[in-house]
Design a protein around this motif. Structure first.
Motif, mmCIF file in Angstrom:
data_model
loop_
_atom_site.group_PDB
_atom_site.id
_atom_site.type_symbol
_atom_site.label_atom_id
_atom_site.label_comp_id
_atom_site.label_asym_id
_atom_site.label_seq_id
_atom_site.Cartn_x
_atom_site.Cartn_y
_atom_site.Cartn_z
ATOM 1 N N GLN A 181 -23.396 -10.473 1.423
ATOM 2 C CA GLN A 181 -24.319 -9.331 1.450
ATOM 3 C C GLN A 181 -25.742 -9.861 1.624
ATOM 4 O O GLN A 181 -26.644 -9.134 2.013
ATOM 5 N N TYR A 204 -6.171 1.463 8.443
ATOM 6 C CA TYR A 204 -5.234 1.254 7.324
ATOM 7 C C TYR A 204 -4.224 2.386 7.247
ATOM 8 O O TYR A 204 -3.054 2.171 7.003
ATOM 9 N N GLN A 209 -12.595 -12.014 -1.942
ATOM 10 C CA GLN A 209 -13.458 -11.238 -2.817
ATOM 11 C C GLN A 209 -12.707 -10.975 -4.123
ATOM 12 O O GLN A 209 -11.531 -10.600 -4.082
ATOM 13 N N ASP A 262 0.839 -1.204 0.000
ATOM 14 C CA ASP A 262 0.000 0.000 0.000
ATOM 15 C C ASP A 262 0.873 1.251 0.000
ATOM 16 O O ASP A 262 0.584 2.230 -0.679
ATOM 17 N N ASN A 265 -10.713 1.882 10.800
ATOM 18 C CA ASN A 265 -11.563 1.143 9.872
ATOM 19 C C ASN A 265 -12.319 0.036 10.601
ATOM 20 O O ASN A 265 -13.322 -0.456 10.118
ATOM 21 N N VAL A 303 -23.149 -3.516 5.211
ATOM 22 C CA VAL A 303 -23.153 -2.835 3.915
ATOM 23 C C VAL A 303 -21.731 -2.755 3.374
ATOM 24 O O VAL A 303 -20.765 -3.024 4.087
ATOM 25 N N THR A 304 -21.613 -2.368 2.111
ATOM 26 C CA THR A 304 -20.281 -2.312 1.525
ATOM 27 C C THR A 304 -19.426 -1.235 2.217
ATOM 28 O O THR A 304 -19.924 -0.184 2.580
ATOM 29 N N GLY A 305 -18.194 -1.586 2.466
ATOM 30 C CA GLY A 305 -17.273 -0.671 3.150
ATOM 31 C C GLY A 305 -17.392 -0.717 4.658
ATOM 32 O O GLY A 305 -16.761 0.072 5.359
ATOM 33 N N SER A 306 -18.184 -1.667 5.192
ATOM 34 C CA SER A 306 -18.392 -1.695 6.639
ATOM 35 C C SER A 306 -17.230 -2.373 7.377
ATOM 36 O O SER A 306 -17.157 -2.294 8.594
ATOM 37 N N GLY A 307 -16.338 -3.050 6.647
ATOM 38 C CA GLY A 307 -15.154 -3.615 7.307
ATOM 39 C C GLY A 307 -15.123 -5.133 7.321
ATOM 40 O O GLY A 307 -14.306 -5.735 8.030
ATOM 41 N N LYS A 308 -15.972 -5.776 6.525
ATOM 42 C CA LYS A 308 -16.042 -7.244 6.544
ATOM 43 C C LYS A 308 -14.718 -7.867 6.084
ATOM 44 O O LYS A 308 -14.156 -8.736 6.762
ATOM 45 N N SER A 309 -14.235 -7.430 4.931
ATOM 46 C CA SER A 309 -12.971 -8.001 4.425
ATOM 47 C C SER A 309 -11.819 -7.643 5.348
ATOM 48 O O SER A 309 -10.849 -8.409 5.473
ATOM 49 N N THR A 310 -11.922 -6.488 5.990
ATOM 50 C CA THR A 310 -10.851 -6.074 6.901
ATOM 51 C C THR A 310 -10.715 -7.063 8.064
ATOM 52 O O THR A 310 -9.594 -7.358 8.510
ATOM 53 N N TYR A 367 -2.535 -7.642 7.813
ATOM 54 C CA TYR A 367 -2.227 -6.400 8.526
ATOM 55 C C TYR A 367 -2.264 -6.728 10.019
ATOM 56 O O TYR A 367 -2.877 -7.711 10.425
HETATM 57 N N1 LIG Z 1 -5.816 -1.340 1.580
HETATM 58 C C1 LIG Z 1 -6.588 -0.388 2.099
HETATM 59 N N2 LIG Z 1 -6.068 0.828 2.378
HETATM 60 C C2 LIG Z 1 -6.836 1.801 2.896
HETATM 61 N N3 LIG Z 1 -8.129 1.672 3.171
HETATM 62 C C3 LIG Z 1 -8.726 0.501 2.914
HETATM 63 C C4 LIG Z 1 -7.986 -0.596 2.355
HETATM 64 N N4 LIG Z 1 -8.827 -1.638 2.203
HETATM 65 C C5 LIG Z 1 -10.035 -1.217 2.654
HETATM 66 N N5 LIG Z 1 -9.977 0.058 3.079
HETATM 67 C C6 LIG Z 1 -11.095 0.839 3.669
HETATM 68 O O1 LIG Z 1 -11.567 0.152 4.813
HETATM 69 C C7 LIG Z 1 -12.967 0.195 4.899
HETATM 70 C C8 LIG Z 1 -13.520 -1.209 5.039
HETATM 71 O O2 LIG Z 1 -13.215 -1.925 3.860
HETATM 72 P P1 LIG Z 1 -13.568 -3.444 3.646
HETATM 73 O O3 LIG Z 1 -12.908 -3.891 2.412
HETATM 74 O O4 LIG Z 1 -13.283 -4.192 4.882
HETATM 75 O O5 LIG Z 1 -15.137 -3.365 3.438
HETATM 76 P P2 LIG Z 1 -16.157 -4.549 3.149
HETATM 77 O O6 LIG Z 1 -17.135 -4.564 4.253
HETATM 78 O O7 LIG Z 1 -15.421 -5.795 2.845
HETATM 79 O O8 LIG Z 1 -16.883 -4.008 1.857
HETATM 80 P P3 LIG Z 1 -17.461 -4.824 0.602
HETATM 81 O O9 LIG Z 1 -18.774 -5.397 0.975
HETATM 82 O O10 LIG Z 1 -17.627 -3.774 -0.438
HETATM 83 O O11 LIG Z 1 -16.452 -5.855 0.249
HETATM 84 C C9 LIG Z 1 -13.447 0.926 3.667
HETATM 85 O O12 LIG Z 1 -13.755 2.250 4.046
HETATM 86 C C10 LIG Z 1 -12.276 0.910 2.734
HETATM 87 O O13 LIG Z 1 -12.229 2.088 1.986
#
Ligand SMILES: Nc1ncnc2c1ncn2[C@@H]1O[C@H](COP(=O)(O)OP(=O)(O)OP(=O)(O)O)[C@@H](O)[C@H]1O
Ligand SMILES: [Mg+2]
Length: 565
Positions: free
Chosen positions: A518, A335, A407, A105, A341, A360-367, A376
């Motif tokens: 979702q 991040y 994903q 990153d 996040n 919802v999208t961007g809520s932090g699931k993948s994080t 990380y």
């Molecule tokens: N590599 C990164 N660097 C900076 N910010 C990030 C990074 N990856 C994700 N984010 C931010 O972290 C937040 C959570 O992202 P995440 O990917 O966990 O969402 P999500 O719930 O998996 O969404 P989706 O349903 O769209 O997959 C978002 O605001 C995103 O912009």
């Protein structure tokens, strides 16, 4: 720079040989005008042709030595530079593939690409050119001056008077051009970025008819690159004419002095030839300065990456509850180190259980997954896998417990079987079971060649749902302890999605499953469900509990299932 030179070591012998041969060739070149002077001024007036034979042969030998020496030395220097660049690129590539996600990153992917391509090219040019010109240029310059003194002291003094002017001109011009080269590298990063976005986003660009906009964007980037390059070259292009002018003025002075001192025609001719050599030496040196400045800037950009510590810190941390296979305890993460996040996430999962994560999208699931698999590190709190803090387990050991379909995961341009096996040499039965459980077996059977069917680049010859099923099969094939499916069934119809869940429960009863989706229907049967909103945990529990206690979950459920509760 130091580490770049380290790469030259294995080729040191070739490089040294190149330098020695170049030295001999350049010295031979220097002797030529002196012999010419001797023949014209001392031998020709004697009117005896036999006297000229030996010096003539000497001239021939020197010419041949100069020519072959140069050719051979140039080949050797190209060879050692190429070998060194190959090794450097290999190590850089290896390093990049092990970098921590945060480091990638930080440097950004386009910049890594340009370090791997253009920067290593500039280092190559630096080494090749320095080996070629590094010996020749100073010999021609200094040797040329000495030889003119041998020929005629007065003419040599005139020549020497020109040298400081030429030197100043070359130094000033080169210095001015150097900053442009550093800027050029930054522009080249931008170009790679624009190119990557365009190539990987080619469909969406077409779909939205944004071709013109992208073309304009790309045009702007390449124009900036061109402008910087032009600025650098515009400055550098002054070198040749300016130095030639100074030396030509000097030449006129030499002829005048030669005439006044009534020097022989041979001497004047020799001095003129040395003049050209000295000029070439000067220009050679200025070229070295340019490739050096460009190469050093590039070598530093490469070194920054090579010096990154890709090893993940493994320390001792207090143990968690061994009853849980996965446990998050007050986890916070950011991040960028500025805004969180994920904030205060706490949940636990029993071995063999199923966790659903929704939001919802961007809520932090993948994080959550990024932290669980330690791509990380948490900012605060603890994540335990099998009762051990993930930071106290060697990363390879930690990751070997997981099977994951991320994903938008990628597939390789290889056969279906190789994509599922992924170089692990798994038994056929595991591959078959994984393909069947992932609901992929039937469509694979329909492909020409079945398991041996070759996928196109980015699996472009499969549908979205087929790709997802293959990534799920790949995750399952290793019979993992913990299975992670991040949005891995989003492209499946409800029926196939349900069949997938049934197969997972039946065929992998001991595997702990973490399913991100979702769709409520994908997670509602899980043992517990984590509901995320803007990085916060707004609910955790079974479907029934959440329907009662988590308003947002109940809302999502009603919206998706169209059911009044
Ligand atoms: N590599 C990164 N660097 C900076 N910010 C990030 C990074 N990856 C994700 N984010 C931010 O972290 C937040 C959570 O992202 P995440 O990917 O966990 O969402 P999500 O719930 O998996 O969404 P989706 O349903 O769209 O997959 C978002 O605001 C995103 O912009
Ligand atoms: Mg996600």
């Amino acid at each position: 720079m130091k580490s770049a030179l380290k790469y030259l070591k294995p080729y040191a012998l070739t490089a040294v040989l190149a330098v020695i041969i170049k030295f001999i060739g350049s010295v031979a070149e220097l002797v030529l005008p002196l012999l010419l002077d001797y023949i014209i001024d001392d031998l020709v007036p004697l009117k005896d042709v036999t006297l000229i034979i030996w010096p003539g042969i000497g001239m021939l030998v020197c010419s041949l030595a100069a020519m072959f020496g140069n050719i051979f030395a140039n080949r050797l220097s190209v060879k050692s530079a190429a070998g060194m660049t190959h090794d450097l690129r290999y190590d850089l590539f290896k390093k990049i593939s092990y970098l921590k996600s945060g480091q990638v990153d930080e440097v950004t992917v386009p910049s890594l690409v340009s370090r791997l391509t253009s920067d290593s090219y500039y280092v190559n040019q630096m080494v090749a050119r320095t080996l070629r010109l590094g010996v020749r240029a100073p010999i021609l310059l200094i040797g040329g001056i000495i030889m003119t003194f041998v020929v005629d002291v007065y003419m040599a003094l005139v020549l020497l008077a020109c040298v400081p002017f030429v030197t100043v001109a070359v130094i000033v011009i080169t210095k001015k051009s150097i900053p442009y080269y550093a800027k050029k590298q930054a522009c080249s990063d931008d170009m790679v970025r624009a190119m990557q976005e365009n190539i990987s986003g080619v469909r969406i660009i077409k779909a939205l008819s944004r071709g013109d906009r992208e073309k304009r964007k790309f045009h702007a980037v390449t124009e900036r690159l061109g402008d910087t390059d032009f600025s650098a070259k515009r400055v550098m292009s002054l070198t040749n004419p300016l130095t030639t002018l100074i030396l030509n003025l000097g030449l006129v002075a030499v002829i005048v002095v030669g005439a006044l001192m009534s020097a022989g025609a041979g001497s004047v001719l020799a001095v003129l030839t040395y003049f050209t050599m000295i000029l070439n030496g000067m220009l050679g040196l200025s070229k070295i300065f340019v490739v050096l400045s460009q190469g050093v800037a590039s070598a530093e950009r490469i070194q920054v990456v090579l010096e990154m510590d890709e090893r993940q810190f493994v320390g001792t941390y207090p143990a968690g509850n061994p009853d849980y296979i996965v446990e998050f305890r007050n986890v916070c993460f950011s991040y960028n180190g500025v805004e969180d996040n994920l904030t205060d996430i706490s949940f636990a999962l029993k071995r063999g259980g199923t966790l659903g994560i929704i939001g919802v999208t961007g809520s932090g699931k993948s994080t959550v997954i990024n932290l669980l698999m330690r791509f990380y590190d948490v900012s605060s709190g603890n994540i335990f896998v099998g009762g051990r803090d993930v930071r106290s387990v060697p990363p390879e050991e930690l990751r070997s417990r997981f099977g994951a379909a991320f994903q938008n995961d990628f597939l390789m341009a290889e056969s279906v079987r190789e994509n599922i096996d992924y170089g692990r040499n798994l038994p056929e039965s595991s591959i078959q079971r994984a393909a069947e459980s992932a609901q992929a077996a039937s469509f694979i059977a329909g492909l020409e060649g079945g398991m041996e069917y070759n996928l196109a680049q980015k699996a472009a010859n499969l549908s979205g749902g087929q790709k997802q099923r293959l990534t799920v099969a790949r995750a399952l094939a290793g019979d993992p302890e913990i299975l992670v499916l991040d949005d891995a069934s989003s492209a499946l119809d409800y029926e196939t999605d349900a069949a997938l869940r049934r197969a997972l429960a039946e065929n992998y009863p001991d595997t702990t499953k973490i399913i991100i989706a979702q769709r409520v229907s994908s997670v509602m049967s899980a043992d517990s469900i984590l509901v995320l909103d803007d990085g916060r945990q707004i609910g955790f529990g079974t479907h029934e509990t959440l329907m009662r206690e988590c308003e947002e979950y109940a809302l999502i459920y009603r919206a998706q299932m169209g059911e009044e509760v």
